[in-house]
Design an enzyme around this catalytic site. Sequence first.
Site, mmCIF file in Angstrom:
data_model
loop_
_atom_site.group_PDB
_atom_site.id
_atom_site.type_symbol
_atom_site.label_atom_id
_atom_site.label_comp_id
_atom_site.label_asym_id
_atom_site.label_seq_id
_atom_site.Cartn_x
_atom_site.Cartn_y
_atom_site.Cartn_z
ATOM 1 N N LYS A 1 0.812 -1.212 0.000
ATOM 2 C CA LYS A 1 0.000 0.000 0.000
ATOM 3 C C LYS A 1 0.858 1.280 0.000
ATOM 4 C CE LYS A 1 -4.226 -2.032 1.656
ATOM 5 N NZ LYS A 1 -3.826 -3.465 1.646
HETATM 6 C C1 LIG Z 1 -4.321 -4.507 0.933
HETATM 7 C C2 LIG Z 1 -3.556 -5.758 0.807
HETATM 8 C C3 LIG Z 1 -3.911 -6.762 -0.130
HETATM 9 C C4 LIG Z 1 -5.136 -6.664 -1.009
HETATM 10 O O1 LIG Z 1 -5.039 -5.691 -2.020
HETATM 11 P P1 LIG Z 1 -6.357 -5.156 -2.738
HETATM 12 O O2 LIG Z 1 -5.905 -4.018 -3.575
HETATM 13 O O3 LIG Z 1 -7.285 -4.718 -1.636
HETATM 14 O O4 LIG Z 1 -6.914 -6.272 -3.540
HETATM 15 C C5 LIG Z 1 -3.116 -7.891 -0.210
HETATM 16 N N1 LIG Z 1 -2.047 -8.054 0.591
HETATM 17 C C6 LIG Z 1 -1.679 -7.121 1.500
HETATM 18 C C7 LIG Z 1 -0.509 -7.392 2.363
HETATM 19 C C8 LIG Z 1 -2.410 -5.941 1.634
HETATM 20 O O5 LIG Z 1 -2.046 -5.035 2.555
#
Ligand SMILES: *Cc1c(COP(=O)(O)O)cnc(C)c1O
Length: 521
Positions: free
Chosen positions: A113
């Site tokens: 993120k």
């Molecule tokens: C947010 C997140 C995801 C999922 O990603 P999306 O964009 O919501 O599909 C997968 N793995 C981790 C570690 C995350 O923080």
Amino acid sequence: MQYKSTRGKANNYTFEQAVLAGLSPDGGLFIPQSIPQAPADFLTKWASLSFQELALEVLSLYIDQTEIPRQDLKELVDRSYSTFRHKDITPLHHVKDGLYILELFHGPTFAFKDVALQFVGNLFEYFLKRKNAGIENKADRHKITVVGATSGDTGSAAIYGLRNKQDLDVFILFPTGRVSPIQEAQMTTVLDANVHNVSVKGTFDDCQDIVKGLFANKDFMAKYNLGAVNSINWARILAQTVYYFHSYFSLLRSLNITPGSEKKIHITYSVPTGNFGDILAGYYAHQMGLPTDKLLVATNANDILYRFFCSGVCEKSVGEDGGVHETLSPAMDIVVSSNFERLLFYLARDAAVDAQVPEAEKDVKAGEIVNNWMVDLKQKGRFDTGAQVLAEAKKIFDAGHVSDQETCDTIRSYSHPRNPSQAPYVMDPHTAVGVKAAETVIPKIDSQNIVISLSTAHPAKFSDAVEKALKDQEGVVFEEFFKTVLPKEFDGLMTAERRVTLIPRADEALVIEVIDKELSK
Ligand SMILES: *Cc1c(COP(=O)(O)O)cnc(C)c1O
């Protein structure tokens, strides 16, 4: 480039409006008026660009120069990725024949993120600075108060993206005792004056409901100019498209293939999926012209998307805890994926709108169809898109689902490979879901059928699951093995000074009190 809504009733928003508003007034999500094409010669022209240079090219296609001049955009990009620990920003790691891991966790909070939220934080700051140019009087300055709820990764990435930004405050609500100790420490040890952690005695859903309530409270909204950085924010999707291009070129380099040459390889991107933001960025990259064969939606036991790609039916699972299954990959524990609506719009437009409908009216029609689906989902818990939409979706997407047991087995098998020539690789449980789904769905992974599996978190961030997976392996000293993987940034994190406000029950009024108090300081 202007932005429109997935519900077909809002048009002609600027990039800035789309980013700051988050949600469109008709209840839809913002998408670009049309998906831009990468330049005809991008396969050669972009082939040796750095991540930052590539980001500038890709983002320029979605953000007009009149909105953000190119030089400003360049500075925003450079600043956003200066906080990453790896020179490639999102390096591609070769694991074994045909399998590559795209490491997205080299940012400040060790999860993917950061790639988006470092940029979003700088973008917010840029917009605010521009609005406030020449306004000296503190009371007259534009301010944004970002409020969000988190079960872990979003909160820490948002805090690291927004810390120490002028005219901006961020409040992150999380359920007391229900985020992992590392995630909680990452959030609460940020002591910048504009960062406010609120620990709410309740569940993640309670936190989410409070945030929804605040956004629905018109007076409160207006008073503090609330902003959101949740996963539907367009700028997050946009920033994530870059690493699809970047990894494609890294792959060609690693295989010694001249970009644009005729050599035929098939590339599947496997993406551990929760809210569908990460993989949606891959869809945009594909639609822009990136030669990918398939995008593989990898889910854990929360498999609403897996079921959709089998049947064309989107159906909420029911049960205790509102239908969420707790898994070893908690960032993917969702009931409904918020960004899926964006894909649904394109699918509806291409496969559900009657072919006779004139081009100019297709958006409105597609928006109506999406709206009906969403109403059905809310009222009946399901909607059926039909065979044509499913067929359209399957042209690009595949899906797999992975159990906790398989997640553990996958972590273990890659950290202790049977093949002595394969180097051990420790992956986090989310990453393992992506790898396992690829192994299950793709009959043969080899030098012609290549998988790029996205790694969304550093294994140390979800060390409990990794420990669980590795511990009972015979003859392996877990401690020793794991020590080599633990980043030095985590040293001292658990004991560092913290700042957090505890709220004894999930009550919107109590949260408002905290916000009032903190902002009147
Ligand atoms: C947010 C997140 C995801 C999922 O990603 P999306 O964009 O919501 O599909 C997968 N793995 C981790 C570690 C995350 O923080």
